[in-house]
Scaffold this active site. Structure first.
Site, PDB file in Angstrom:
ATOM      1  N   ASP A 179       0.817  -1.208   0.000  1.00  0.00           N
ATOM      2  CA  ASP A 179       0.000   0.000   0.000  1.00  0.00           C
ATOM      3  C   ASP A 179       0.853   1.260   0.000  1.00  0.00           C
ATOM      4  O   ASP A 179       0.473   2.275  -0.591  1.00  0.00           O
ATOM      5  CB  ASP A 179      -0.927  -0.003   1.210  1.00  0.00           C
ATOM      6  CG  ASP A 179      -2.077  -0.985   1.053  1.00  0.00           C
ATOM      7  OD1 ASP A 179      -2.267  -1.500  -0.063  1.00  0.00           O
ATOM      8  OD2 ASP A 179      -2.788  -1.238   2.043  1.00  0.00           O
ATOM      9  N   GLU A 207      -5.392   9.418   4.727  1.00  0.00           N
ATOM     10  CA  GLU A 207      -5.734  10.185   5.914  1.00  0.00           C
ATOM     11  C   GLU A 207      -4.759  11.316   6.179  1.00  0.00           C
ATOM     12  O   GLU A 207      -3.618  11.302   5.712  1.00  0.00           O
ATOM     13  CB  GLU A 207      -5.788   9.277   7.149  1.00  0.00           C
ATOM     14  CG  GLU A 207      -4.452   8.860   7.718  1.00  0.00           C
ATOM     15  CD  GLU A 207      -3.785   7.727   6.990  1.00  0.00           C
ATOM     16  OE1 GLU A 207      -2.582   7.865   6.656  1.00  0.00           O
ATOM     17  OE2 GLU A 207      -4.437   6.687   6.745  1.00  0.00           O
ATOM     18  N   PHE A 260      -8.573   2.558  10.809  1.00  0.00           N
ATOM     19  CA  PHE A 260      -9.004   1.233  11.265  1.00  0.00           C
ATOM     20  C   PHE A 260      -8.233   0.819  12.511  1.00  0.00           C
ATOM     21  O   PHE A 260      -8.811   0.329  13.491  1.00  0.00           O
ATOM     22  CB  PHE A 260      -8.793   0.226  10.130  1.00  0.00           C
ATOM     23  CG  PHE A 260      -9.118  -1.193  10.484  1.00  0.00           C
ATOM     24  CD1 PHE A 260     -10.417  -1.664  10.385  1.00  0.00           C
ATOM     25  CD2 PHE A 260      -8.128  -2.067  10.902  1.00  0.00           C
ATOM     26  CE1 PHE A 260     -10.727  -2.978  10.706  1.00  0.00           C
ATOM     27  CE2 PHE A 260      -8.421  -3.382  11.230  1.00  0.00           C
ATOM     28  CZ  PHE A 260      -9.734  -3.832  11.129  1.00  0.00           C
TER      29      PHE A 260
END
Length: 360
Positions: free
Chosen positions: A94, A169, A213
């Protein structure tokens, strides 16, 4: 979802129908596995009649690693421009996808990730699927979806100190391990709560499976238009995750009653120190990131697969052809049932009792 041809029809017409497709390869040149995957991708693209493209520093790093020139590769910015590239393939985890998104965000070029990491939630394919993935990209058998991004501004005394963006984010974090930061969280110009904490995460739906998360935030489906605010280890009775309208403005203000420092991280890549009194504002950006989708796998199934969630015992909904109406009508309220009131109207001191319907 947005069909891939909708974004690139004009460019294809300008280049002609016989133009070869160019695929930009992003890889982690510090990892041997990634270099091997990049070389294999170049060979597969050449065999399929497409043109592999790399940045000059990536090509040079790979050439140094293998002790030879990378064959049949065009260099971005020299042999072609980013406007000439059809798609980017990211070989890594990622973090690699986030780095690639930073480089191509100014263009409508979609990215597809091939996971070489661990969870790889942003990846569309695994390393074992590399050959079929390249073939799908060359044959254009994919769709493209838009992923929301956020604009992030840092203010101090009405002066904008910094302006950036994020795909996952924007996270306000304490700068020192031993000291909490004191903050006020705000939505649409109205304060929600103030508390001491380790930080606050302001995320997109894409970022809901990342830092948000881990901080206890909700998982939000990627096609849901929303913003997320999640306090980190807050010392407060009310410090719950918030799911907010995509048109809202989220803000975190650093209080000045302590001199505890903080730092802002965007996607774990861009950072700025936040002095006491600083204010971080987050809004939805009008410039999304485009991600290519090779599969029609629902997000719920991806969630189960990536996190290896237990689903033993699931039966699922009945098939439409197997559904049938009840043979007898079932009463909603049958004889002898009672409604429950806190008390009789004329006897407010009595405890809660069952009251027969006939006494209504």
């Amino acid at each position: 979802m947005v069909d891939r041809h909708g974004h690139f029809a004009l460019r294809e017409a300008e280049r002609g129908t016989t133009a070869l497709r160019r695929i930009l390869i992003f890889t982690h040149t510090g990892r041997q596995e990634a270099i091997t995957a990049a070389l294999e991708t170049c060979a597969l693209l050449n065999s399929a009649g497409a043109i592999p493209v790399m940045r000059r520093k990536d090509q040079a790093a790979m050439a140094e690693a293998i002790g030879a020139a990378v064959p049949s590769v065009q260099v971005l910015g020299e042999d072609c421009q980013i406007e000439d590239v059809d798609l980017g393939v990211v070989l890594g985890g990622d973090g690699s996808v986030l780095r690639a998104a930073e480089l191509v965000r100014a263009s409508p070029m979609p990215l597809v990730g091939v996971n070489l990491g661990h969870v790889g939630f942003l990846a569309e394919a695994e390393r074992s699927e590399l050959a079929s993935t390249v073939q799908a990209l060359v044959n254009e058998t994919y769709t493209v979806e838009e992923r929301m991004t956020i604009e992030v501004k840092v203010w101090l005394d009405n002066v904008c100190l910094a302006e950036t963006w994020a795909l996952n984010e924007a996270a306000v974090e304490k700068a020192n391990r031993e000291r909490m930061v004191e903050v006020v969280i705000e939505v649409d110009g109205r304060p929600i709560s103030t508390f001491g904490c380790d930080g606050v995460v302001m995320a997109t739906p894409t970022g809901s499976t990342a830092y948000s998360f881990s901080a206890g935030g909700p998982v939000v489906w990627p096609d849901v238009a929303a913003l997320i605010m999640v306090p980190i280890s807050a010392h407060a009775l009310f410090a719950k995750p918030l799911v907010i309208s995509p048109d809202s403005i989220m803000a975190v203000e650093m209080l000045t009653r302590t001199d505890a420092g903080a730092v802002l991280w965007c996607d774990g890549r861009r950072t700025i120190e936040l002095p006491p009194g600083a204010r971080v504002e987050v809004t939805r950006s009008d410039r999304p990131v485009y991600m290519a989708r090779l599969h029609t796998t629902p997000f719920s199934e991806r969630l189960v697969n990536k996190f290896e969630l237990p689903i033993t015992g699931w039966r699922g909904p009945a098939k439409e052809e197997s559904r049938r109406p009840a043979t007898t009508a079932l009463p909603v309220i049958g004889p002898g049932l009672q409604s429950v009131d806190p008390h009789y109207r004329d006897e407010p001191g009595l405890p809660m009792v069952g009251k027969p319907e006939s006494q209504g």
